[in-house]
Scaffold this motif. Structure first.
Motif, PDB file in Angstrom:
ATOM      1  N   SER A 138     -26.386 -60.751   9.713  1.00  9.25           N
ATOM      2  CA  SER A 138     -26.851 -60.042   8.593  1.00  9.25           C
ATOM      3  C   SER A 138     -28.343 -59.852   8.287  1.00  9.25           C
ATOM      4  N   GLN A 139     -29.021 -60.844   8.807  1.00  8.77           N
ATOM      5  CA  GLN A 139     -30.475 -60.596   8.675  1.00  8.77           C
ATOM      6  C   GLN A 139     -30.977 -59.513   9.698  1.00  8.77           C
ATOM      7  N   ILE A 140     -30.405 -59.463  10.775  1.00 10.35           N
ATOM      8  CA  ILE A 140     -30.824 -58.219  11.552  1.00 10.35           C
ATOM      9  C   ILE A 140     -30.487 -56.806  10.957  1.00 10.35           C
ATOM     10  N   SER A 141     -29.183 -56.652  10.493  1.00  7.45           N
ATOM     11  CA  SER A 141     -28.618 -55.307   9.757  1.00  7.45           C
ATOM     12  C   SER A 141     -29.481 -54.913   8.581  1.00  7.45           C
ATOM     13  N   LEU A 142     -30.121 -56.021   7.827  1.00  5.68           N
ATOM     14  CA  LEU A 142     -30.971 -55.735   6.803  1.00  5.68           C
ATOM     15  C   LEU A 142     -32.294 -54.980   7.159  1.00  5.68           C
ATOM     16  N   LEU A 150     -34.794 -55.772   2.119  1.00  7.98           N
ATOM     17  CA  LEU A 150     -34.635 -55.426   3.448  1.00  7.98           C
ATOM     18  C   LEU A 150     -35.196 -56.391   4.370  1.00  7.98           C
ATOM     19  N   SER A 151     -35.618 -57.508   3.993  1.00 10.77           N
ATOM     20  CA  SER A 151     -36.339 -58.404   4.826  1.00 10.77           C
ATOM     21  C   SER A 151     -35.280 -59.206   5.472  1.00 10.77           C
ATOM     22  N   PRO A 152     -35.790 -59.844   6.462  1.00 10.73           N
ATOM     23  CA  PRO A 152     -34.884 -60.983   7.285  1.00 10.73           C
ATOM     24  C   PRO A 152     -34.214 -62.034   5.975  1.00 10.73           C
TER      25      PRO A 152
END
Length: 94
Positions: free
Chosen positions: A26-30, A61-63
């Motif tokens: 999810s962090q990468i997708s943001l 939209l940050s990690p």
């Protein structure tokens, strides 16, 4: 870059396994959404289209971002995307 990124994003979205990958990352997708926003005129332009505060969108939209569904839906709509929910294969036969 915008065309390449959009094509890659559409390729990912068309594959059922991408939902699992995006859930795990999810962090990468943001961050990917942030890059897509930058390719689509910049985060500030997308924030304006989504009727969100630009600083809030940068943080979202940050990690470390943890967006509300309402905010995420607004951003996706501004980018010409939508969130979809589908039955997982293991539950489809039940």
């Amino acid at each position: 870059m915008a065309n390449w990124f959009m094509a890659a994003f559409q390729w990912l979205a068309a594959r059922p396994q991408s939902a699992v990958m995006l859930r795990r990352a999810s962090q990468i997708s943001l961050v990917a959404l942030r890059q897509l926003a930058q390719a689509r005129g910049g985060v500030r332009a997308v924030a304006k289209d989504a009727e969100l505060n630009a600083n809030q969108l940068y943080r979202m939209l940050s990690p470390q971002g943890n967006p509300e569904l309402r905010s995420l839906s607004a951003v996706l709509k501004a980018l010409g995307l939508r969130l979809a929910v589908q039955v997982a294969q293991e539950h489809a036969a039940a």
